[in-house]
Write an enzyme that holds these catalytic residues in place. Structure first.
Site: not given
Ligand code: G6P
Length: 613
Positions: A2, A27, A73, A99-100, A486, A490, A493, A509, A608
């Site tokens: 948020c 956010r 969010w 936010n929270g 990773e 990517k 998501e 396995h 994010k």
């Molecule tokens: C969210 C974001 C990711 C990020 C993760 C950790 O899931 O979408 O892109 O890697 O949080 O965030 P940070 O800011 O702690 O790296």
């Protein structure tokens, strides 16, 4: 999660709030809303993105010079118009954005309902507006500020809050516990935001609120106090980011811009920290604690999401170069496991945003138990960067796309520098060897640039062919196993294609059962010391008609011949290869997501900055 904004001054509040909310949409983007005071309380809000809100404000001609805004969010209550923030008290005089999470909202709601208050939404936030009003209206001797303070004492959970009251039309109240908030100081105007991006175009003077603090803000002044009513003098910081850095600069998406920015981001991250001629590394942020790191019993690295993947690369680097025992933990698991960490240990947290709730909680847990707590963060001024004992900034510049790209590679660069400095101090590598590594590290931004030039077209072509694949498998070994994770993250998501990353040998396995002629298998075969084994794994996939996409070292004809598509990366040390192999994977997922018509920068359900646990 948020995003919160606030404004008081001479400008049109609707404009400032909408612009700010657009910058904070990373956010959360389930709904958006504003409360603007203009003799009355004008609430404009609704499900969906900030552009909808923008239209609403325009159509309804809402004007005013003070207001608060929110992009959501969803946690409590589905994303719909009613659950959108701001939330109002029963009388409609008090508006709140939050936010929270309020953990005891159920019991408070019951108490307030028993007192005759009716609720419109399913959110936890609405109880804040109602409780403030309940306290304020029940006692004549209590100021609005005191009513807020008493409310904050009753609520359990986390909050970043902005509150306006129609009876005090020039003031915004803000409070923070667990969710970031900062105040931008302008010339006869004030700005409030969850991070600096909405503020940077107006002022570079900011005050960061800390947990347990609140402030009352009007156009020309602000007063920060603790929730216990103790006045504070806060430091005014100068923002280092510029407006250019948070705009798309002609790219269709932030993610693509950030992928292509990597050569610069990595060069910025290295600048002034390595000296290739002398063969030295100097990380100013951890210089004072380097002896403690050298002597540490063990190093635990905690992070979430993509940052957790960089932590895994870090584990390989620290163990290989510095022979340091390292464990990598999901921050969310670490704190609930009664972790065995204490004096003599180091906890290193990695976070792009510096605000991830679980990572912050891990940091606090380890510090309480006596460990030295270090951080690798991208956002200067973020909570994690301020709470760690020492740390290193990645200096990758603002990352706006929800899917992390340049932050990952910059984190790995910092981990590499840390591992090299540690290795030199511990004497686990010779000076000559260290010099060679540092020279090569200096070349990495250029090699990333070369890959971006050379593989852009091939990744587009691959993306065209595999746009509608229902599943993807990513395989890697050693340093490139985290890259497989990773790459899969990517893709899933931003394109919503199911993808899994696996250590190549583990494929036998389980995942091998999924392989057929429909299954693209991305093989990261660019680690020389495991290449023979990797070729055997490729054969195993091919024998089951899987379709091989390989990321390989230059001139590796064995891998090339076995692959339907191959992308070669310039040669480097095995332990640096994740910095190169991840680049084509970022592009592949980007182009697939674009082909599928997905919202690349704001994928569904994600945010994010995850500021709830
Ligand atoms: C969210 C974001 C990711 C990020 C993760 C950790 O899931 O979408 O892109 O890697 O949080 O965030 P940070 O800011 O702690 O790296």
């Amino acid at each position: 999660m948020c995003g919160i904004v606030g404004y008081v001054g001479d400008r049109d509040a609707g404009d400032v709030l909408v612009k700010g909310l657009k910058r904070l949409e990373y956010r959360g983007y389930d709904s958006a809303g504003v409360a603007i005071l203009n003799g009355q309380m004008s609430i404009q809000k609704g499900k969906g993105k900030v552009v909808n809100l923008e239209k609403l404000i325009k159509v309804n001609g809402v004007k005013g010079n003070i207001g608060i805004g929110h992009t959501r969010w969803a946690t409590h209550g589905e994303p719909n118009d009613v659950n959108s923030h701001p939330h109002l008290s029963e009388s409609g005089k008090v508006a709140v954005v939050h936010n929270g999470i309020i953990e005891n909202y159920g019991s408070l709601k019951k108490k307030l309902s028993d007192n005759g208050r009716t609720f419109k939404s399913q959110t936890d936030t609405e109880i804040i507006a109602q409780l403030i009003e309940e306290i304020y209206s029940k006692s004549k001797d209590i100021s609005f500020e005191q009513a807020i303070r008493l409310t904050l004492k009753q609520i359990v959970g986390t909050y970043g809050l902005a509150i306006v009251n129609i009876e005090e039309p020039g003031k915004i109240y803000i409070a923070r516990k667990g969710s970031p908030l900062l105040l931008g100081i302008g010339d006869n105007e004030m700005f409030i935001a969850s991070d600096a991006s909405p503020i940077v175009e107006y002022t570079n003077k900011v005050v960061y609120l800390d947990d347990g603090e609140m402030a009352v803000v009007d156009r020309s002044s602000y007063e920060v106090k603790t929730i216990e009513d103790v006045s504070l003098t806060k430091e005014v910081h100068e923002l280092a980011i510029s407006l250019d850095e948070i705009e798309k600069a002609g790219y269709p998406h932030f993610m693509l811009k950030e992928i292509f920015e990597q050569p610069k981001a990595l060069a910025d991250c290295l600048r002034g920290r390595i000296n290739p001629k002398k063969g030295t590394v100097q990380l100013g942020g951890v210089a004072d604690v380097m002896d403690q790191i050298v002597k540490a019993n063990r190093i635990v690295i905690a992070a979430c999401g993509t940052s957790w993947h960089s932590a895994l690369v870090g584990e390989y680097l620290f163990e290989y170069l510095a022979k340091a025992p390292v464990e990598v933990e999901y921050a969310s698991e670490f704190r609930y496991r009664d972790p065995l960490i204490g004096e003599g240990d180091v906890l290193l947290v990695i976070s792009q945003s510096g605000e991830t709730a679980d990572t912050l909680a891990a940091l606090r847990e380890a510090r309480e138990r006596g460990a030295l707590v270090l951080g690798i963060c991208n956002v200067v001024g973020s909570t994690i960067s301020r709470e760690t004992d020492a740390g290193v900034f990645t200096h990758a510049g603002p990352e706006i796309g929800v899917a992390s790209t340049k932050a990952f590679t910059a984190q790995v660069v910092v981990l590499t520098m840390m591992a090299l400095e540690l290795a030199m101090r511990k004497g686990t590598i010779t000076k000559e060897k260290a010099k060679k590594y540092i020279k090569e590290l200096d070349q990495i931004p250029g090699k990333v640039e070369q890959i971006l030039k050379e593989c852009d077209e091939t990744t587009r072509e691959m993306a065209r062919l595999f746009t509608y694949a229902p599943n993807f498998l990513y395989l890697g070994r050693s340093y490139n196993f985290p890259v497989a994770l990773e790459g899969a993250l990517k893709l899933k998501e931003i394109s919503y294609i199911h993808a899994e990353g696996y250590p190549a040998a583990e494929m036998k396995h389980g995942p091998i059962a999924l392989i057929d002629e429909m299954m693209p298998v991305v093989v990261i075969a660019a680690t020389d010391h495991t290449n023979d084994k990797m070729i055997s794994n490729i054969e195993e996939v091919k024998a089951r008609k899987g379709r091989i996409i390989s990321i390989m070292n230059k001139e590796n004809s064995d891998v090339e011949e076995l692959s339907e598509f191959s992308i070669s990366i310039p040669s480097t040390y095995d332990c640096f290869s994740p910095l190169l192999t991840v680049i084509p994977l970022q592009l592949l997922s980007y182009y697939i997501a674009v082909n599928r018509g997905c919202n690349v920068d704001q994928p569904r359900n994600l945010a994010k900055s995850v500021t709830v646990e």
